[in-house]
Design a protein around this motif. Structure first.
Motif, short mmCIF file in Angstrom:
data_model
loop_
_atom_site.label_atom_id
_atom_site.label_comp_id
_atom_site.label_asym_id
_atom_site.label_seq_id
_atom_site.Cartn_x
_atom_site.Cartn_y
_atom_site.Cartn_z
N VAL A 150 0.86 -1.17 0.00
CA VAL A 150 0.00 0.00 0.00
C VAL A 150 0.90 1.23 0.00
O VAL A 150 1.63 1.48 0.96
N GLU A 151 0.88 1.98 -1.11
CA GLU A 151 1.65 3.21 -1.23
C GLU A 151 0.77 4.38 -0.80
O GLU A 151 -0.45 4.26 -0.77
N ASN A 152 1.37 5.52 -0.51
CA ASN A 152 0.62 6.74 -0.17
C ASN A 152 -0.40 6.45 0.92
O ASN A 152 -1.58 6.72 0.75
N GLN A 153 0.03 5.95 2.04
CA GLN A 153 -0.89 5.57 3.10
C GLN A 153 -1.52 6.81 3.74
O GLN A 153 -0.85 7.59 4.39
N CYS A 154 -2.82 6.96 3.53
CA CYS A 154 -3.54 8.10 4.09
C CYS A 154 -3.88 7.82 5.55
O CYS A 154 -3.68 6.72 6.06
#
Length: 79
Positions: free
Chosen positions: A6-10
């Motif tokens: 999971v990239e760009n974990q908000c």
């Protein structure tokens, strides 16, 4: 071994029970789990991002394109 990354974990992801770097032996199982995760994120999170799933080599990558700061709701979910 196949990974779900999971990239760009908000903030919504960080507060969830989902894991960022899962390793699964079966490609089919990894793909199925990645699709489930992406769908859950798109349906249950704050709706400020649209998550996408892409296969990269042996990995399945879930990511989103960050929106401009002016479109953030201000609740901290986008950080």
């Amino acid at each position: 071994m196949h990974k779900i990354i999971v990239e760009n974990q908000c903030g919504c992801f960080k507060r969830s029970d989902l894991k960022a770097n899962l390793e699964i032996n079966s490609k089919d199982e990894a793909l199925s789990k990645a699709i489930q995760m992406k769908n859950h994120m798109n349906q249950e999170f704050c709706m400020k991002h649209e998550f996408q799933l892409v296969e990269k080599e042996e990995n399945f990558v879930i990511s989103f394109r960050p929106q401009e700061a002016s479109s953030c709701c201000g609740t901290g979910c986008c950080s």
